[in-house]
Design a protein around this motif. Structure first.
Motif, PDB file in Angstrom:
ATOM      1  N   VAL A 193       5.582  11.481   0.505  1.00 46.69           N
ATOM      2  CA  VAL A 193       4.582  12.540   0.402  1.00 46.69           C
ATOM      3  C   VAL A 193       5.255  13.768  -0.189  1.00 46.69           C
ATOM      4  CG1 VAL A 193       2.851  13.908   1.606  1.00 46.69           C
ATOM      5  CG2 VAL A 193       3.422  11.614   2.437  1.00 46.69           C
ATOM      6  N   SER A 194       4.805  14.182  -1.341  1.00 48.92           N
ATOM      7  CA  SER A 194       5.404  15.341  -2.012  1.00 48.92           C
ATOM      8  C   SER A 194       4.663  16.609  -1.623  1.00 48.92           C
ATOM      9  CB  SER A 194       5.362  15.157  -3.523  1.00 48.92           C
ATOM     10  OG  SER A 194       4.025  15.102  -3.965  1.00 48.92           O
ATOM     11  N   GLY A 225       0.775  -1.221   0.000  1.00 50.05           N
ATOM     12  CA  GLY A 225       0.000   0.000   0.000  1.00 50.05           C
ATOM     13  C   GLY A 225       0.812   1.280   0.000  1.00 50.05           C
ATOM     14  N   GLY A 226       2.129   1.163   0.141  1.00 56.34           N
ATOM     15  CA  GLY A 226       2.945   2.363   0.092  1.00 56.34           C
ATOM     16  C   GLY A 226       2.991   2.950  -1.298  1.00 56.34           C
ATOM     17  N   GLY A 227       3.543   4.150  -1.389  1.00 60.38           N
ATOM     18  CA  GLY A 227       3.656   4.787  -2.690  1.00 60.38           C
ATOM     19  C   GLY A 227       3.888   6.266  -2.565  1.00 60.38           C
ATOM     20  N   LEU A 228       3.684   6.956  -3.671  1.00 59.49           N
ATOM     21  CA  LEU A 228       3.878   8.400  -3.753  1.00 59.49           C
ATOM     22  C   LEU A 228       2.528   9.088  -3.765  1.00 59.49           C
ATOM     23  CD1 LEU A 228       5.664  10.925  -4.281  1.00 59.49           C
ATOM     24  CD2 LEU A 228       5.472  10.385  -6.729  1.00 59.49           C
ATOM     25  N   VAL A 229       2.398  10.090  -2.917  1.00 63.81           N
ATOM     26  CA  VAL A 229       1.140  10.827  -2.836  1.00 63.81           C
ATOM     27  C   VAL A 229       1.451  12.291  -2.574  1.00 63.81           C
ATOM     28  CG1 VAL A 229       0.870  10.396  -0.355  1.00 63.81           C
ATOM     29  CG2 VAL A 229      -1.155  10.812  -1.764  1.00 63.81           C
ATOM     30  N   GLN A 230       0.577  13.163  -3.017  1.00 60.96           N
ATOM     31  CA  GLN A 230       0.756  14.584  -2.757  1.00 60.96           C
ATOM     32  C   GLN A 230       0.305  14.926  -1.341  1.00 60.96           C
ATOM     33  OE1 GLN A 230      -1.339  16.716  -5.868  1.00 60.96           O
ATOM     34  NE2 GLN A 230       0.550  16.906  -7.051  1.00 60.96           N
ATOM     35  N   ALA A 231       0.858  15.976  -0.807  1.00 63.71           N
ATOM     36  CA  ALA A 231       0.459  16.445   0.512  1.00 63.71           C
ATOM     37  C   ALA A 231      -1.048  16.670   0.539  1.00 63.71           C
ATOM     38  CB  ALA A 231       1.199  17.729   0.866  1.00 63.71           C
ATOM     39  N   GLY A 232      -1.667  16.237   1.636  1.00 64.49           N
ATOM     40  CA  GLY A 232      -3.113  16.320   1.756  1.00 64.49           C
ATOM     41  C   GLY A 232      -3.836  15.083   1.289  1.00 64.49           C
ATOM     42  N   GLY A 233      -3.114  14.195   0.629  1.00 66.74           N
ATOM     43  CA  GLY A 233      -3.712  12.973   0.112  1.00 66.74           C
ATOM     44  C   GLY A 233      -3.788  11.863   1.148  1.00 66.74           C
ATOM     45  N   ASN A 281      -4.596   9.749   6.360  1.00 65.54           N
ATOM     46  CA  ASN A 281      -5.242  10.882   5.693  1.00 65.54           C
ATOM     47  C   ASN A 281      -4.473  12.161   5.975  1.00 65.54           C
ATOM     48  OD1 ASN A 281      -7.352   9.136   4.874  1.00 65.54           O
ATOM     49  ND2 ASN A 281      -8.484   9.535   6.767  1.00 65.54           N
ATOM     50  N   SER A 282      -4.758  13.173   5.189  1.00 67.17           N
ATOM     51  CA  SER A 282      -4.114  14.493   5.354  1.00 67.17           C
ATOM     52  C   SER A 282      -2.602  14.341   5.479  1.00 67.17           C
ATOM     53  CB  SER A 282      -4.683  15.211   6.588  1.00 67.17           C
ATOM     54  OG  SER A 282      -6.081  15.370   6.493  1.00 67.17           O
ATOM     55  N   LEU A 283      -2.043  13.596   4.581  1.00 68.43           N
ATOM     56  CA  LEU A 283      -0.614  13.307   4.668  1.00 68.43           C
ATOM     57  C   LEU A 283       0.228  14.561   4.479  1.00 68.43           C
ATOM     58  CD1 LEU A 283      -0.636   9.899   2.821  1.00 68.43           C
ATOM     59  CD2 LEU A 283       0.363  10.300   5.077  1.00 68.43           C
ATOM     60  N   LYS A 284       1.346  14.582   5.190  1.00 63.06           N
ATOM     61  CA  LYS A 284       2.267  15.700   5.158  1.00 63.06           C
ATOM     62  C   LYS A 284       3.632  15.207   4.657  1.00 63.06           C
ATOM     63  CE  LYS A 284       0.100  17.587   9.345  1.00 63.06           C
ATOM     64  NZ  LYS A 284       0.336  18.030  10.745  1.00 63.06           N
ATOM     65  N   PRO A 285       4.438  16.089   4.112  1.00 63.02           N
ATOM     66  CA  PRO A 285       5.778  15.670   3.677  1.00 63.02           C
ATOM     67  C   PRO A 285       6.580  15.009   4.797  1.00 63.02           C
ATOM     68  CG  PRO A 285       5.263  17.798   2.741  1.00 63.02           C
ATOM     69  CD  PRO A 285       4.139  17.467   3.699  1.00 63.02           C
ATOM     70  N   GLU A 286       6.381  15.448   6.031  1.00 60.40           N
ATOM     71  CA  GLU A 286       7.114  14.850   7.148  1.00 60.40           C
ATOM     72  C   GLU A 286       6.652  13.434   7.487  1.00 60.40           C
ATOM     73  OE1 GLU A 286       5.582  17.842   7.089  1.00 60.40           O
ATOM     74  OE2 GLU A 286       4.666  18.311   9.047  1.00 60.40           O
ATOM     75  N   ASP A 287       5.591  12.958   6.844  1.00 62.59           N
ATOM     76  CA  ASP A 287       5.180  11.563   7.012  1.00 62.59           C
ATOM     77  C   ASP A 287       5.980  10.626   6.106  1.00 62.59           C
ATOM     78  OD1 ASP A 287       1.808  12.743   7.229  1.00 62.59           O
ATOM     79  OD2 ASP A 287       3.068  12.052   8.896  1.00 62.59           O
ATOM     80  N   THR A 288       6.786  11.207   5.230  1.00 57.09           N
ATOM     81  CA  THR A 288       7.611  10.396   4.336  1.00 57.09           C
ATOM     82  C   THR A 288       8.565   9.527   5.143  1.00 57.09           C
ATOM     83  OG1 THR A 288       7.516  12.005   2.537  1.00 57.09           O
ATOM     84  CG2 THR A 288       9.382  10.483   2.540  1.00 57.09           C
ATOM     85  N   ALA A 289       8.510   8.223   4.902  1.00 58.10           N
ATOM     86  CA  ALA A 289       9.322   7.271   5.652  1.00 58.10           C
ATOM     87  C   ALA A 289       9.081   5.870   5.104  1.00 58.10           C
ATOM     88  CB  ALA A 289       8.953   7.305   7.138  1.00 58.10           C
ATOM     89  N   VAL A 290       9.887   4.948   5.574  1.00 56.11           N
ATOM     90  CA  VAL A 290       9.592   3.533   5.363  1.00 56.11           C
ATOM     91  C   VAL A 290       8.747   3.079   6.544  1.00 56.11           C
ATOM     92  CG1 VAL A 290      10.515   1.207   5.100  1.00 56.11           C
ATOM     93  CG2 VAL A 290      11.729   3.144   4.083  1.00 56.11           C
ATOM     94  N   TYR A 291       7.613   2.498   6.254  1.00 53.96           N
ATOM     95  CA  TYR A 291       6.692   2.056   7.294  1.00 53.96           C
ATOM     96  C   TYR A 291       6.819   0.547   7.468  1.00 53.96           C
ATOM     97  CZ  TYR A 291       4.510   6.625   7.548  1.00 53.96           C
ATOM     98  OH  TYR A 291       4.278   7.969   7.764  1.00 53.96           O
TER      99      TYR A 291
END
Length: 120
Positions: free
Chosen positions: A118-119, A7-15, A83-93
């Motif tokens: 999160v871009s 389920g990981g991937g690239l998403v824009q901020a707020g996504g 939800n409401s993802l932020k760039p600072e949520d970027t990480a390996v989960y």
């Protein structure tokens, strides 16, 4: 027993993204399951956890109100709705599962990790 994240991937901020962690055996054998994340040069941190006996949850302050952890033992799967993802949520989960049902014995299993970017 293996844990497999997806389920990981690239998403824009707020996504939003939803991570899944599937247990190769029975997820009900683990009394605690959780999601951790790690960025380069930093320690792995607990994001959220959930117990099996009463569904109690824990969230790190940084994700409260935005992330939701859940588990479906019938599918041997745990989820993290982000939800409401932020760039600072970027990480390996990483998915984590712990069994402490036998006194004095702790069994802990980790997944291989899934990258969330999160871009801005």
């Amino acid at each position: 027993v293996q844990l497999v994240e997806s389920g990981g991937g690239l998403v824009q901020a707020g996504g939003s993204l939803r991570l899944s962690c599937t247990v190769s055996g029975s997820s009900s054998s683990f009394n605690y399951m959780g999601w951790y994340r790690q960025t380069p040069g930093k320690q792995r941190e607990l994001v959220a956890s959930i117990t099996s006996h009463d569904g109690s949850t824990y969230y790190a302050d940084s994700v409260k109100g935005r992330f939701t952890i859940s588990r479906d033992n019938s599918k041997n799967t745990m989820y993290l709705q982000m939800n409401s993802l932020k760039p600072e949520d970027t990480a390996v989960y990483f998915c984590n599962a712990v069994n402490t049902l036998v006194p004095g014995i702790r069994v802990e299993v980790w997944g291989q990790g899934t990258l969330v970017t999160v871009s801005s």
